[in-house]
Motif scaffolding. Structure first.
Motif, PDB file in Angstrom:
ATOM      1  N   VAL A  96      49.454 -63.874  54.057  1.00  0.00           N
ATOM      2  CA  VAL A  96      49.265 -62.485  53.627  1.00  0.00           C
ATOM      3  C   VAL A  96      47.900 -61.968  54.079  1.00  0.00           C
ATOM      4  O   VAL A  96      47.763 -60.803  54.483  1.00  0.00           O
ATOM      5  N   ALA A  97      46.887 -62.830  54.039  1.00  0.00           N
ATOM      6  CA  ALA A  97      45.569 -62.424  54.538  1.00  0.00           C
ATOM      7  C   ALA A  97      45.642 -62.066  56.022  1.00  0.00           C
ATOM      8  O   ALA A  97      45.023 -61.094  56.478  1.00  0.00           O
ATOM      9  N   GLY A  98      46.400 -62.846  56.782  1.00  0.00           N
ATOM     10  CA  GLY A  98      46.586 -62.522  58.198  1.00  0.00           C
ATOM     11  C   GLY A  98      47.261 -61.174  58.386  1.00  0.00           C
ATOM     12  O   GLY A  98      46.896 -60.401  59.281  1.00  0.00           O
ATOM     13  N   LEU A  99      48.250 -60.890  57.541  1.00  0.00           N
ATOM     14  CA  LEU A  99      48.910 -59.587  57.606  1.00  0.00           C
ATOM     15  C   LEU A  99      47.910 -58.456  57.363  1.00  0.00           C
ATOM     16  O   LEU A  99      47.971 -57.407  58.020  1.00  0.00           O
ATOM     17  N   ALA A 100      46.988 -58.670  56.416  1.00  0.00           N
ATOM     18  CA  ALA A 100      45.994 -57.639  56.122  1.00  0.00           C
ATOM     19  C   ALA A 100      45.110 -57.369  57.331  1.00  0.00           C
ATOM     20  O   ALA A 100      44.755 -56.212  57.616  1.00  0.00           O
ATOM     21  N   VAL A 101      44.749 -58.428  58.067  1.00  0.00           N
ATOM     22  CA  VAL A 101      43.943 -58.240  59.276  1.00  0.00           C
ATOM     23  C   VAL A 101      44.719 -57.428  60.310  1.00  0.00           C
ATOM     24  O   VAL A 101      44.173 -56.510  60.939  1.00  0.00           O
ATOM     25  N   VAL A 102      46.003 -57.745  60.484  1.00  0.00           N
ATOM     26  CA  VAL A 102      46.831 -56.980  61.426  1.00  0.00           C
ATOM     27  C   VAL A 102      46.923 -55.521  60.989  1.00  0.00           C
ATOM     28  O   VAL A 102      46.806 -54.599  61.811  1.00  0.00           O
ATOM     29  N   ASP A 103      47.135 -55.281  59.693  1.00  0.00           N
ATOM     30  CA  ASP A 103      47.175 -53.913  59.181  1.00  0.00           C
ATOM     31  C   ASP A 103      45.900 -53.157  59.545  1.00  0.00           C
ATOM     32  O   ASP A 103      45.936 -52.015  60.010  1.00  0.00           O
ATOM     33  N   ALA A 104      44.761 -53.815  59.278  1.00  0.00           N
ATOM     34  CA  ALA A 104      43.475 -53.161  59.478  1.00  0.00           C
ATOM     35  C   ALA A 104      43.223 -52.846  60.948  1.00  0.00           C
ATOM     36  O   ALA A 104      42.830 -51.720  61.299  1.00  0.00           O
ATOM     37  N   VAL A 110      44.310 -50.875  67.548  1.00  0.00           N
ATOM     38  CA  VAL A 110      44.493 -52.090  68.340  1.00  0.00           C
ATOM     39  C   VAL A 110      45.980 -52.399  68.467  1.00  0.00           C
ATOM     40  O   VAL A 110      46.704 -52.436  67.470  1.00  0.00           O
ATOM     41  N   ALA A 111      46.449 -52.614  69.677  1.00  0.00           N
ATOM     42  CA  ALA A 111      47.843 -52.981  69.939  1.00  0.00           C
ATOM     43  C   ALA A 111      47.894 -54.419  70.437  1.00  0.00           C
ATOM     44  O   ALA A 111      46.878 -55.012  70.797  1.00  0.00           O
ATOM     45  N   GLY A 112      49.111 -54.988  70.460  1.00  0.00           N
ATOM     46  CA  GLY A 112      49.286 -56.344  70.981  1.00  0.00           C
ATOM     47  C   GLY A 112      48.939 -57.439  70.003  1.00  0.00           C
ATOM     48  O   GLY A 112      48.670 -58.574  70.402  1.00  0.00           O
ATOM     49  N   LEU A 113      48.961 -57.131  68.697  1.00  0.00           N
ATOM     50  CA  LEU A 113      48.613 -58.111  67.679  1.00  0.00           C
ATOM     51  C   LEU A 113      49.827 -58.921  67.245  1.00  0.00           C
ATOM     52  O   LEU A 113      50.951 -58.419  67.216  1.00  0.00           O
ATOM     53  N   ALA A 114      49.596 -60.166  66.887  1.00  0.00           N
ATOM     54  CA  ALA A 114      50.656 -61.038  66.364  1.00  0.00           C
ATOM     55  C   ALA A 114      50.011 -62.091  65.481  1.00  0.00           C
ATOM     56  O   ALA A 114      48.786 -62.284  65.499  1.00  0.00           O
ATOM     57  N   LEU A 115      50.849 -62.787  64.711  1.00  0.00           N
ATOM     58  CA  LEU A 115      50.380 -63.840  63.820  1.00  0.00           C
ATOM     59  C   LEU A 115      50.918 -65.191  64.268  1.00  0.00           C
ATOM     60  O   LEU A 115      52.053 -65.288  64.728  1.00  0.00           O
ATOM     61  N   LYS A 116      50.098 -66.225  64.135  1.00  0.00           N
ATOM     62  CA  LYS A 116      50.533 -67.598  64.389  1.00  0.00           C
ATOM     63  C   LYS A 116      50.353 -68.384  63.097  1.00  0.00           C
ATOM     64  O   LYS A 116      49.252 -68.430  62.534  1.00  0.00           O
ATOM     65  N   TRP A 117      51.446 -68.972  62.640  1.00  0.00           N
ATOM     66  CA  TRP A 117      51.394 -69.772  61.415  1.00  0.00           C
ATOM     67  C   TRP A 117      50.406 -70.923  61.571  1.00  0.00           C
ATOM     68  O   TRP A 117      50.356 -71.534  62.638  1.00  0.00           O
ATOM     69  N   PRO A 118      49.578 -71.244  60.569  1.00  0.00           N
ATOM     70  CA  PRO A 118      49.539 -70.543  59.294  1.00  0.00           C
ATOM     71  C   PRO A 118      48.412 -69.535  59.144  1.00  0.00           C
ATOM     72  O   PRO A 118      48.407 -68.792  58.172  1.00  0.00           O
ATOM     73  N   ASN A 119      47.455 -69.482  60.083  1.00  0.00           N
ATOM     74  CA  ASN A 119      46.269 -68.670  59.753  1.00  0.00           C
ATOM     75  C   ASN A 119      45.527 -68.083  60.947  1.00  0.00           C
ATOM     76  O   ASN A 119      44.314 -67.895  60.881  1.00  0.00           O
ATOM     77  N   ASP A 120      46.221 -67.796  62.038  1.00  0.00           N
ATOM     78  CA  ASP A 120      45.567 -67.184  63.190  1.00  0.00           C
ATOM     79  C   ASP A 120      46.141 -65.805  63.458  1.00  0.00           C
ATOM     80  O   ASP A 120      47.337 -65.563  63.253  1.00  0.00           O
ATOM     81  N   ARG A 174      36.130 -48.139  72.836  1.00  0.00           N
ATOM     82  CA  ARG A 174      34.840 -47.679  72.309  1.00  0.00           C
ATOM     83  C   ARG A 174      34.072 -48.882  71.774  1.00  0.00           C
ATOM     84  O   ARG A 174      34.646 -49.943  71.558  1.00  0.00           O
ATOM     85  N   PRO A 175      32.766 -48.742  71.569  1.00  0.00           N
ATOM     86  CA  PRO A 175      31.987 -49.864  71.028  1.00  0.00           C
ATOM     87  C   PRO A 175      32.542 -50.328  69.687  1.00  0.00           C
ATOM     88  O   PRO A 175      32.990 -49.527  68.866  1.00  0.00           O
ATOM     89  N   VAL A 176      32.520 -51.631  69.474  1.00  0.00           N
ATOM     90  CA  VAL A 176      33.042 -52.216  68.239  1.00  0.00           C
ATOM     91  C   VAL A 176      31.990 -52.098  67.143  1.00  0.00           C
ATOM     92  O   VAL A 176      30.840 -52.480  67.327  1.00  0.00           O
ATOM     93  N   ASP A 177      32.383 -51.545  66.008  1.00  0.00           N
ATOM     94  CA  ASP A 177      31.502 -51.343  64.865  1.00  0.00           C
ATOM     95  C   ASP A 177      31.875 -52.344  63.780  1.00  0.00           C
ATOM     96  O   ASP A 177      32.935 -52.229  63.155  1.00  0.00           O
ATOM     97  N   GLY A 178      31.010 -53.352  63.552  1.00  0.00           N
ATOM     98  CA  GLY A 178      31.322 -54.393  62.595  1.00  0.00           C
ATOM     99  C   GLY A 178      31.569 -53.876  61.190  1.00  0.00           C
ATOM    100  O   GLY A 178      32.494 -54.328  60.502  1.00  0.00           O
ATOM    101  N   ALA A 179      30.758 -52.922  60.721  1.00  0.00           N
ATOM    102  CA  ALA A 179      30.922 -52.394  59.370  1.00  0.00           C
ATOM    103  C   ALA A 179      32.251 -51.653  59.231  1.00  0.00           C
ATOM    104  O   ALA A 179      32.940 -51.763  58.202  1.00  0.00           O
ATOM    105  N   GLU A 180      32.639 -50.922  60.258  1.00  0.00           N
ATOM    106  CA  GLU A 180      33.911 -50.205  60.225  1.00  0.00           C
ATOM    107  C   GLU A 180      35.085 -51.179  60.178  1.00  0.00           C
ATOM    108  O   GLU A 180      36.036 -50.992  59.410  1.00  0.00           O
ATOM    109  N   VAL A 181      35.020 -52.221  60.999  1.00  0.00           N
ATOM    110  CA  VAL A 181      36.093 -53.215  61.011  1.00  0.00           C
ATOM    111  C   VAL A 181      36.162 -53.936  59.671  1.00  0.00           C
ATOM    112  O   VAL A 181      37.244 -54.136  59.111  1.00  0.00           O
ATOM    113  N   LEU A 182      35.018 -54.336  59.132  1.00  0.00           N
ATOM    114  CA  LEU A 182      34.997 -55.037  57.860  1.00  0.00           C
ATOM    115  C   LEU A 182      35.572 -54.163  56.744  1.00  0.00           C
ATOM    116  O   LEU A 182      36.366 -54.644  55.919  1.00  0.00           O
ATOM    117  N   ALA A 183      35.214 -52.900  56.712  1.00  0.00           N
ATOM    118  CA  ALA A 183      35.744 -52.004  55.685  1.00  0.00           C
ATOM    119  C   ALA A 183      37.266 -51.905  55.783  1.00  0.00           C
ATOM    120  O   ALA A 183      37.971 -51.936  54.760  1.00  0.00           O
TER     121      ALA A 183
END
Length: 264
Positions: A96-104, A110-120, A174-183
């Motif tokens: 579920v945590a991985g799903l949250a990262v994909v959602d964010a 960001v396109a081209g995202l996928a999950l690999k069991w159990p935590n990537d 565009r430049p990656v903003d760590g605070a924006e990604v973390l939020a």
């Protein structure tokens, strides 16, 4: 705190918006392991929603004893403490945590995202993000410390790693903003974890299956006593891997195992 960390925390709070009251964030210039430090704080009563963010991590831990080292600017490295009632099964929480990262990341374009069991989390078939969940019992509550390391830029020596890796800078124009990604990630973690507390993993299983980057593929299951080839047949309602070997479907729980493409 330094002026830099103060500024970044203010930017994080602004990016969180209405969710800023749900989190108690601390930013360190450098630390050994955000998970280890947050587990210590959890044992001393840190509240649910505590976040430890580090610009540099010198002794981070991944699954199967692997190191996760992050340097300033290359990686977004943080841990989140979320407390659940002890009556709730936490099977599948890392999925579920991985799903949250994909959602964010999807919300950031960001396109081209996928999950690999159990935590990537993968970007175009390469590892973008890793997760490590560690649990701590405290009375009637269980504290789950969720450590996340996400590549913002490719680290030095990436070509020497044992699997292909990707960075967020590959996917954003565009430049990656760590605070924006973390939020974005924290907000989606809160949403997914609140739902998890009500429904368990079963309520989000279909979402995970829709993101399964190895669905129907031949894979290698690597365990301490050897390797097994089989077809990735998804996961069950508890988040266990379903591996089809011949006519038999084997149920594999998380733990000291690794999953790779057959040719990798």
């Amino acid at each position: 705190m330094s002026d830099r960390t103060d500024t970044e925390l203010l930017r994080l709070k602004a990016a969180l918006g209405e969710y800023s009251t749900r989190f108690d964030a601390d930013l360190l210039e450098s630390c050994s392991s955000t998970n280890s430090l947050l587990l210590e704080r959890a044992s001393r009563g840190a509240p649910s929603g505590s976040v430890l963010w580090a610009l540099e991590q010198t002794a981070g831990r991944g699954r199967r004893g692997r190191a996760w080292i992050s340097t300033v600017g290359d990686s977004l490295t943080f841990s989140l403490l979320w407390r659940f009632d002890s009556s709730i099964s936490l099977d599948g929480l890392s999925l579920v945590a991985g799903l949250a990262v994909v959602d964010a990341l999807s919300s950031l374009g960001v396109a081209g995202l996928a999950l690999k069991w159990p935590n990537d989390v993968w970007l175009d078939g390469r590892k973008l993000c890793g997760l490590l969940v560690e649990l701590q019992q405290s009375g009637s509550r269980v504290g789950a410390v969720v450590g996340i390391g996400l590549n913002l830029d490719l680290p030095a020596g990436a070509s020497r790693l044992d699997q292909p890796v990707a960075a967020l800078s590959d996917a954003l124009p565009r430049p990656v903003d760590g605070a924006e990604v973390l939020a974005a990630v924290l907000t989606r973690l809160a949403i997914r974890f609140e739902r998890f507390a009500r429904e368990g993993f079963a309520g989000q299983r279909e979402d995970w299956l829709a993101c399964n980057g190895l669905a129907g593929q031949t894979v290698r299951l690597i365990e301490d006593d050897g390797e097994t080839l089989g077809l990735c047949a998804g996961v069950d309602a508890d988040g266990a891997l379903l591996l089809r070997v011949g006519s038999v479907v084997r149920r594999v729980l998380g733990g000291d195992v690794s999953l790779r493409r057959a040719a990798q």
